[in-house]
Design an enzyme around this catalytic site. Structure first.
Site, mmCIF file in Angstrom:
data_model
loop_
_atom_site.group_PDB
_atom_site.id
_atom_site.type_symbol
_atom_site.label_atom_id
_atom_site.label_comp_id
_atom_site.label_asym_id
_atom_site.label_seq_id
_atom_site.Cartn_x
_atom_site.Cartn_y
_atom_site.Cartn_z
ATOM 1 N N GLU A 26 -80.116 -44.088 -8.528
ATOM 2 C CA GLU A 26 -80.412 -42.854 -8.773
ATOM 3 C C GLU A 26 -79.037 -41.913 -8.126
ATOM 4 O OE1 GLU A 26 -84.028 -41.007 -7.174
ATOM 5 O OE2 GLU A 26 -84.766 -43.186 -6.731
ATOM 6 N N GLU A 38 -84.460 -50.469 0.278
ATOM 7 C CA GLU A 38 -85.685 -49.289 0.237
ATOM 8 C C GLU A 38 -86.964 -49.739 0.505
ATOM 9 O OE1 GLU A 38 -86.864 -46.303 -3.539
ATOM 10 O OE2 GLU A 38 -85.825 -48.164 -3.986
ATOM 11 N N HIS A 73 -80.716 -48.736 0.488
ATOM 12 C CA HIS A 73 -81.140 -47.567 1.082
ATOM 13 C C HIS A 73 -81.041 -47.224 2.557
ATOM 14 C CE1 HIS A 73 -82.982 -45.910 -2.865
ATOM 15 N NE2 HIS A 73 -83.840 -44.891 -1.899
#
Length: 878
Positions: free
Chosen positions: A457, A762, A779
């Site tokens: 992302e 994540e 993450h």
């Protein structure tokens, strides 16, 4: 007088590449003399373009973010300044001189915006980088030269074939509809009398390239452009100014494909394309300003840990560390050799690179394969080097399509050049490894903005940074970096006050209709970043600029949330009870997000969102929303007090009290139980001060019981994990906190390390027992746990109510698994050093207290000592 008797570390609240560059009114800061605990006033000496100005006899204890004391600076002024402080009748020595410059301010740009002539059909399946070329003829006696440049796109500037400056990925990521930053470079040594060549290499960058999970293009515009202005001062006092204009030309060069996310292709055999006149003023751009953040740079080199040749002839290069950046390759092979380089975080069971865990898929749509691919075609020239500076990747592994000399491959770690401010080490090596993994995770996600991941992302998610900002502010100097990002948050704020999920916002929801993005905008814990991150900057650095800049935006956010609480209601409630008007339960919330997943009977993980999206979307998340509404309303009351908005402060304090009471009425019973009964709910309630004092012990006991029922494992997700261990330790359950911290079975932090993590995952189950990866492996949000290592294991934290570390506490929280710890923090007052060790039944604690600070050292038996600037050391029985 000695250097120790003078102020030091002078700085301005601004960014710059090789020298600080400010706007019109830079704020000044300095550290007090090493032995001083305070100042009562100060004197300034300033040289502005050589003209001396004095500011004397100022009565003030403030030495951080001091307002600019002179009329606003004009474009391109040089400033040297120094300071002398006073304490009673005592005056310090003068500090050393500090220098900075004002940038080329928006009204003084005469250069035109130029855009390349573009082919109708992009080559190589993607857009190339264009080469824009101009020239200037100069006379003799070049004394001083500055090059100012910016772009709608990503640019590199060259003078006579040499790159100007050291900033990478310029001009950086902003909400380009509202904000654009420029860069300044000293090019005095690159110019010569006679003809000089100027060149800009321009690619899509954040402006026009792929953005976000769905790889959206052209988010900010469809035409790239650059603007460059060169100012040359000659020895005779004359000045030459030249800028981009219609005389420049554009052509295609060796970079035949360049995308910030997907990758770069360089063909050294490609002949230069024909030169075409540039387009002039074909774009509309916002005013040019100057970033408060340090630039992105190549900050580290890493040699391969190993190179493995696969059966088909390809090679897997393992750099031993998940990071952001690119590789340089010097072994390009003979002319015509094509090398394909894929980048990723993980290897499949066969030892080959896999990126399938980073693929994306909208419900009902085909998957979007994740690709980070660079390619290079060799021309066979001696000294040829491939270094793709118009893209950036998140990776540990690189798959090269052919075998290369391992010595020819280097990872270049690329991110914002943040100054490290903390060290930590202890007797438990796994905790040291965890600390490093969290540091690397943030480094990989600090590429000009705080992103969620450097791969799939790369978005500046507000929730992620809201969670990690306190830890980031311990590990690195993030004030300017955060203020730059917060400007995008403000730029993207919707007219009704909602803060979008990520900024800069590639959806451009403020000006473009997007029903899906609209439906999930305005979440508690995410939008609250506009309140909570500036407060972290104020508490950590004393940055009142951050409060003043964001005050209107934080007010609009809180007022929208209060109105939504008043006017909308979750379907499970009637809205007839008086307290319900303060429950924020009737709009979308992400909620706790990414709690440990439960397992199906066959052992597979169950995704609560994908398995039943409607049920997840419509679930009552009012406990989370109302808790954050209280926290932000209470915080904005404190902000109002600092800024002198006394009426707002009183009003928001009273509103916060009503929100807190509504939360207690709806979500807490007389036995200290929360209605949701989750670990996250108890952590949040205790961390935010929602539980009344008489019930805190019971609520903490319920939390401990839930951890026990989970086999000693945590059950928190995105929002509450950072507070889990501090809450346990601060409520008398340090043994449970350390047991959770040191747990090795999943879900746990050390379980990540045991499965090969070098950054924080994540998902808690980011890599399964069979080696299959899920979601991002970089993450940083769950890495906020390392804040506990500093505040509790090391024992160093600010005192309650302290600002900018004027007062701090050293209070180690002991556990038999850790026998010593040591660390430092380079804070706004100076370097703090703490060390403790348990030996022979005694605990010895030492601390270095900088000027401007006072310390309270508290031993586990309750014995407390106070210390001013200087060194402290004591020993007590354990």
């Amino acid at each position: 007088m000695s250097v120790d008797a003078a102020p030091y570390d002078l700085r301005v609240a601004t960014g710059g590449d090789r020298f600080p560059v400010s706007e019109e009114r830079p704020a000044l800061s300095w550290k007090l003399p090493a032995a001083w605990d305070r100042q009562d006033g100060y004197d300034l000496r300033l040289l502005v373009d050589g003209a001396e100005r004095a500011v004397e006899g100022v009565v003030s204890a403030r030495h951080l973010f001091v307002g600019w004391p002179l009329p606003p600076l004009r474009s391109r002024q040089s400033v040297r300044w120094r300071v002398r402080t006073r304490r009673g009748e005592e005056r310090s020595a003068w500090s050393a001189w500090h220098a900075f410059e004002s940038g080329l301010l928006n009204d003084d740009w005469s250069a035109r915006w130029i855009s390349p002539h573009e082919d109708a059909v992009p080559r190589e399946g993607g857009r190339p980088a264009y080469v824009l070329t101009g020239s200037v003829r100069l006379g003799h006696g070049i004394a001083h030269a500055r090059l100012y440049a910016t772009a709608l796109g990503l640019y590199e500037a060259f003078v006579n074939g040499t790159r100007a400056g050291t900033a990478e990925l310029a001009p950086g990521s902003t909400s380009y509809g509202d904000t654009l930053h420029a860069q300044a470079a000293d090019v005095t040594g690159l110019l010569r009398s006679g003809a000089n060549d100027l060149e800009i290499v321009l690619s899509d960058g954040w402006y026009r390239g792929c953005n976000g999970t769905w790889r959206k293009r052209d988010c900010w515009g469809t035409t790239t452009a650059a603007r460059l202005q060169l100012h040359v001062r000659h020895a005779d006092g004359t000045e030459t100014v030249v800028g981009t204009d219609g005389s420049w030309t554009s052509r295609c060069g060796a970079i035949v494909r360049a995308d910030l996310m997907d990758g770069q292709t360089t063909d050294f055999t490609a002949p230069p394309g024909p030169a075409h006149p540039v387009l002039v003023d074909a774009v509309t751009a916002p005013p040019i300003s100057w970033s408060p953040a340090p630039p992105v740079r190549r900050v580290e080199r890493r040699a391969p840990l190993s190179v493995t040749r696969l059966a088909g002839g390809a090679s897997i290069v393992d750099f031993g560390q998940n990071a952001s950046g690119w590789i340089t390759l010097t072994d390009l092979g003979p002319s015509g050799t094509r090398t394909v380089i894929d980048h990723g975080e993980h290897l499949d069971p066969t030892g080959d690179l896999t990126t399938s865990h980073l693929d994306s898929q909208r419900p009902g749509a085909a998957p979007i394969p994740f690709v980070q691919r660079d390619e290079v075609v060799s021309a066979g020239r001696p000294g040829e080097v491939f270094e793709p500076r118009h893209t950036v990747h998140g990776f540990r592994y690189a798959r090269l399509s052919r075998h290369v000399d391992p010595a020819s491959v280097t990872m270049r770690v690329v991110h914002t050049d943040l100054r490290p401010t903390a060290t930590f080490a202890c007797s438990h090596d796994d905790l040291n490894r965890l600390h490093e993994a969290a540091r690397w995770s943030f480094r990989g996600n600090a590429v000009d903005l705080p992103t969620d991941c450097p791969t799939r992302e790369r978005l500046g998610w507000t929730g992620d940074y809201q969670i990690f900002a306190p830890t980031a502010a311990r590990l690195f100097e993030v004030d300017g970096f955060s203020r730059k990002w917060l400007r995008s948050v403000r730029d993207d704020q919707l007219a009704d006050g909602r803060v979008v999920n990520s900024s800069p916002d590639p959806n451009r929801l403020k000006t473009h209709d997007d029903p899906m993005a609209e439906a999930i905008t305005g979440s508690a814990g995410w939008g609250d970043a506009v309140v909570l991150v500036p407060w972290v900057l104020y508490e950590t650095y004393g940055d009142t600029l951050a409060l003043a800049e964001n005050w209107p935006a934080m007010r609009r956010w809180v007022e929208w949330a209060l109105a939504t609480a008043r006017d909308t209601r979750h379907s499970s409630r009637t809205g007839k009870l008086p307290h319900e008007r303060y429950l924020w339960d009737g709009s979308f919330h992400w909620g706790e997000w990414l709690e440990p997943k439960r397992r199906a009977p066959d052992g597979t993980l169950v995704d609560p969102v994908m398995s039943d999206p409607i049920a997840w979307y419509t679930a009552d998340k009012g406990e989370v929303g109302t808790a954050y509404l209280y926290r932000s309303t209470r915080t904005i009351a404190a902000v109002a007090g600092v800024l002198g908005h006394d009426e707002d402060a009183a009003r928001y304090r009273e509103t916060a009290r009503k929100v807190r009471d509504a939360w207690r009425t709806e979500f807490l019973d007389a036995d200290g139980r929360t209605s949701a009964g989750t670990q996250a709910g108890y952590v949040r309630a205790l961390a935010f001060g929602l539980v009344p004092p008489e019930l805190r012990e019971k609520a903490a006991r319920h939390l401990v019981d839930l951890i026990g029922a989970a086999g000693g494992h945590l059950g928190t997700g995105f929002l509450a994990t950072a507070d889990l261990l501090p809450v346990l330790a601060d409520t008398g359950h340090a043994d449970v906190a350390y047991a959770v911290l040191l747990r090795r079975t999943s879900p746990s932090w050390l379980g990540m390390l045991d499965r090969g993590a070098t950054t924080i995952w994540e998902d808690w189950d980011g890599v399964a027992d069979d080696g299959t990866a899920t979601a991002s492996l970089n993450h940083y949000s769950k890495g906020a746990v390392v804040g506990f290592l500093h505040t509790h294991t090391l024992g160093l934290r600010q005192a309650p109510g302290s600002v900018a570390w004027e007062s701090f506490v050293v209070a180690p929280v002991l556990d038999e698994a850790v026998t010593w710890a040591e660390g430092t923090f380079d804070g706004p007052q100076g370097r703090i050093a703490v060390a403790w060790r348990v030996a022979d039944g005694r605990l010895t604690v030492s601390a270095d207290v900088p000027g401007g600070s006072r310390a309270r050292i508290r031993f586990p038996d309750g014995t407390t000592f106070s210390a001013g600037p200087g060194h402290f050391s004591r020993s007590r029985p354990v």
